[in-house]
Design a protein around this motif. Structure first.
Motif, PDB file in Angstrom:
ATOM      1  N   MET A   1      -6.189   0.554 -12.510  1.00  0.00           N
ATOM      2  CA  MET A   1      -7.334   1.345 -12.968  1.00  0.00           C
ATOM      3  C   MET A   1      -8.402   0.425 -13.546  1.00  0.00           C
ATOM      4  N   ALA A   2      -9.657   0.621 -13.128  1.00  0.00           N
ATOM      5  CA  ALA A   2     -10.753  -0.217 -13.603  1.00  0.00           C
ATOM      6  C   ALA A   2     -11.019   0.043 -15.078  1.00  0.00           C
ATOM      7  N   VAL A   3     -11.335  -1.002 -15.795  1.00  0.00           N
ATOM      8  CA  VAL A   3     -11.624  -0.893 -17.211  1.00  0.00           C
ATOM      9  C   VAL A   3     -13.133  -0.988 -17.413  1.00  0.00           C
ATOM     10  N   GLU A   4     -13.708  -0.056 -18.185  1.00  0.00           N
ATOM     11  CA  GLU A   4     -15.136  -0.083 -18.473  1.00  0.00           C
ATOM     12  C   GLU A   4     -15.408  -1.076 -19.606  1.00  0.00           C
ATOM     13  N   TYR A   5     -16.336  -1.970 -19.390  1.00  0.00           N
ATOM     14  CA  TYR A   5     -16.725  -2.925 -20.411  1.00  0.00           C
ATOM     15  C   TYR A   5     -18.157  -2.635 -20.839  1.00  0.00           C
ATOM     16  N   SER A   6     -18.456  -2.879 -22.097  1.00  0.00           N
ATOM     17  CA  SER A   6     -19.812  -2.660 -22.570  1.00  0.00           C
ATOM     18  C   SER A   6     -20.737  -3.733 -22.010  1.00  0.00           C
ATOM     19  N   GLU A   7     -22.017  -3.393 -21.932  1.00  0.00           N
ATOM     20  CA  GLU A   7     -22.999  -4.380 -21.489  1.00  0.00           C
ATOM     21  C   GLU A   7     -23.012  -5.574 -22.430  1.00  0.00           C
ATOM     22  N   ARG A   8     -22.810  -5.320 -23.721  1.00  0.00           N
ATOM     23  CA  ARG A   8     -22.799  -6.417 -24.688  1.00  0.00           C
ATOM     24  C   ARG A   8     -21.708  -7.435 -24.353  1.00  0.00           C
ATOM     25  N   ARG A   9     -20.527  -6.937 -24.012  1.00  0.00           N
ATOM     26  CA  ARG A   9     -19.435  -7.848 -23.673  1.00  0.00           C
ATOM     27  C   ARG A   9     -19.733  -8.609 -22.380  1.00  0.00           C
ATOM     28  N   LEU A  10     -20.373  -7.940 -21.437  1.00  0.00           N
ATOM     29  CA  LEU A  10     -20.780  -8.617 -20.206  1.00  0.00           C
ATOM     30  C   LEU A  10     -21.669  -9.818 -20.529  1.00  0.00           C
ATOM     31  N   PHE A  11     -22.669  -9.579 -21.355  1.00  0.00           N
ATOM     32  CA  PHE A  11     -23.589 -10.650 -21.702  1.00  0.00           C
ATOM     33  C   PHE A  11     -22.874 -11.775 -22.448  1.00  0.00           C
ATOM     34  N   GLN A  12     -21.951 -11.436 -23.325  1.00  0.00           N
ATOM     35  CA  GLN A  12     -21.194 -12.455 -24.053  1.00  0.00           C
ATOM     36  C   GLN A  12     -20.399 -13.340 -23.098  1.00  0.00           C
ATOM     37  N   LEU A  13     -19.752 -12.715 -22.137  1.00  0.00           N
ATOM     38  CA  LEU A  13     -18.948 -13.471 -21.174  1.00  0.00           C
ATOM     39  C   LEU A  13     -19.829 -14.347 -20.284  1.00  0.00           C
ATOM     40  N   PHE A  14     -20.928 -13.793 -19.792  1.00  0.00           N
ATOM     41  CA  PHE A  14     -21.842 -14.583 -18.965  1.00  0.00           C
ATOM     42  C   PHE A  14     -22.341 -15.800 -19.748  1.00  0.00           C
ATOM     43  N   ALA A  15     -22.664 -15.584 -21.028  1.00  0.00           N
ATOM     44  CA  ALA A  15     -23.158 -16.686 -21.859  1.00  0.00           C
ATOM     45  C   ALA A  15     -22.102 -17.782 -21.987  1.00  0.00           C
ATOM     46  N   GLU A  16     -20.864 -17.390 -22.198  1.00  0.00           N
ATOM     47  CA  GLU A  16     -19.791 -18.373 -22.360  1.00  0.00           C
ATOM     48  C   GLU A  16     -19.596 -19.198 -21.092  1.00  0.00           C
ATOM     49  N   LEU A  17     -19.671 -18.545 -19.947  1.00  0.00           N
ATOM     50  CA  LEU A  17     -19.446 -19.250 -18.683  1.00  0.00           C
ATOM     51  C   LEU A  17     -20.618 -20.139 -18.285  1.00  0.00           C
ATOM     52  N   LEU A  18     -21.824 -19.803 -18.748  1.00  0.00           N
ATOM     53  CA  LEU A  18     -23.000 -20.575 -18.357  1.00  0.00           C
ATOM     54  C   LEU A  18     -23.470 -21.535 -19.438  1.00  0.00           C
ATOM     55  N   ASP A  19     -22.727 -21.630 -20.515  1.00  0.00           N
ATOM     56  CA  ASP A  19     -22.995 -22.641 -21.531  1.00  0.00           C
ATOM     57  C   ASP A  19     -22.229 -23.912 -21.155  1.00  0.00           C
ATOM     58  N   TYR A  20     -22.632 -25.030 -21.762  1.00  0.00           N
ATOM     59  CA  TYR A  20     -21.902 -26.283 -21.535  1.00  0.00           C
ATOM     60  C   TYR A  20     -20.454 -26.083 -21.966  1.00  0.00           C
ATOM     61  N   PRO A  21     -19.490 -26.321 -21.079  1.00  0.00           N
ATOM     62  CA  PRO A  21     -18.084 -26.032 -21.410  1.00  0.00           C
ATOM     63  C   PRO A  21     -17.556 -26.923 -22.529  1.00  0.00           C
ATOM     64  N   LYS A  22     -17.081 -26.273 -23.597  1.00  0.00           N
ATOM     65  CA  LYS A  22     -16.549 -27.011 -24.746  1.00  0.00           C
ATOM     66  C   LYS A  22     -15.060 -26.748 -24.956  1.00  0.00           C
ATOM     67  N   SER A  23     -14.521 -25.755 -24.258  1.00  0.00           N
ATOM     68  CA  SER A  23     -13.101 -25.426 -24.377  1.00  0.00           C
ATOM     69  C   SER A  23     -12.650 -24.770 -23.081  1.00  0.00           C
ATOM     70  N   ASP A  24     -11.381 -24.459 -23.002  1.00  0.00           N
ATOM     71  CA  ASP A  24     -10.815 -23.857 -21.799  1.00  0.00           C
ATOM     72  C   ASP A  24     -11.478 -22.514 -21.504  1.00  0.00           C
ATOM     73  N   LEU A  25     -11.962 -22.338 -20.280  1.00  0.00           N
ATOM     74  CA  LEU A  25     -12.667 -21.110 -19.899  1.00  0.00           C
ATOM     75  C   LEU A  25     -11.782 -20.123 -19.144  1.00  0.00           C
ATOM     76  N   THR A  26     -10.496 -20.428 -19.038  1.00  0.00           N
ATOM     77  CA  THR A  26      -9.604 -19.598 -18.222  1.00  0.00           C
ATOM     78  C   THR A  26      -9.625 -18.136 -18.651  1.00  0.00           C
ATOM     79  N   ASP A  27      -9.439 -17.874 -19.931  1.00  0.00           N
ATOM     80  CA  ASP A  27      -9.396 -16.488 -20.405  1.00  0.00           C
ATOM     81  C   ASP A  27     -10.730 -15.784 -20.202  1.00  0.00           C
TER      82      ASP A  27
END
Length: 219
Positions: free
Chosen positions: A1-27
């Motif tokens: 079943m698909a899980v609904e995520y808030s737009e805020r969480r979407l933006f947080q995740l996009f920011a983490e992936l597109l920032d200079y990697p400083k830690s493990d991004l797996t999660d």
């Protein structure tokens, strides 16, 4: 079943992936796959490909890849204002507008310019101004992502088109899938035209100012 995520969480995740990697991004990338699946199957597939890269690559090597893509490839500089206005006065206006919004929201952009993709995304994750968020997404972020992913049309830009990259190079671009996936998801972001004005009223892509920051013109 698909899980609904808030737009805020979407933006947080996009920011983490597109920032200079400083830690493990797996999660983060794994959560991003689940997050975007409710918006776009194609985007989820692109993030899964990035997840494979992250799982098979050391942090040091991922940092090298990031720098090679975003620092050395002019077509992929991570500065939204650069793609909209080049190095011009209009970009300076845009940066000042963003700084004012960040200050009001309590966001501190440490060691980065305000128009860096990750910083802009972090602001979108905390702002309560839906009109401003919509304006930034549709008139700034998507326009920049179109250029970074080779989808931009030539009309309407101040400087020459982004440096062209041949198809084989694009296929080897480790972060290109992330940019394209984000572009696909943001296209479904609701457009809020409240506060927008008629032609010549000073949209983000026109003079660097933010429509939502000004009163509509009369007459």
């Amino acid at each position: 079943m698909a899980v609904e995520y808030s737009e805020r969480r979407l933006f947080q995740l996009f920011a983490e992936l597109l920032d200079y990697p400083k830690s493990d991004l797996t999660d983060a990338v794994r959560e991003c796959v689940a997050c975007v699946a409710v918006h776009s199957a194609e985007a989820a597939t692109l993030f899964r490909e990035f997840e494979v890269l992250v799982s098979e690559t050391s942090l040091g090597r991922l940092q090298e890849i990031y720098s090679g893509v975003f620092d050395l490839d002019a077509a992929c500089h991570p500065y939204v204002g650069y793609h909209l206005f080049g190095e011009s006065y209009k970009r300076s206006v845009f940066l000042l507008e963003l700084k004012k919004r960040y200050r009001a929201a309590g966001l501190v952009a440490e060691n980065e310019l305000p128009d860096h993709l990750a910083v802009l995304l972090r602001f979108l994750a905390i702002t309560d101004d839906a009109t401003l968020a919509s304006e930034i997404v549709h008139e700034a972020l998507l326009a920049a992502l179109d250029r970074m992913t080779g989808k931009a049309k030539s009309a309407g830009y101040d400087e020459q088109e982004s440096v062209e990259t041949d198809d084989s190079q694009k296929q080897r671009h480790p972060y290109r899938g992330v940019l394209e996936a984000m572009r696909l998801v943001l296209q479904s972001f609701p457009a809020n035209n409240q506060g927008a004005t008629t032609e010549g009223a000073g949209s983000v892509t026109e003079d660097g100012e933010l429509v939502a920051s000004r009163s509509p013109r009369v007459g």
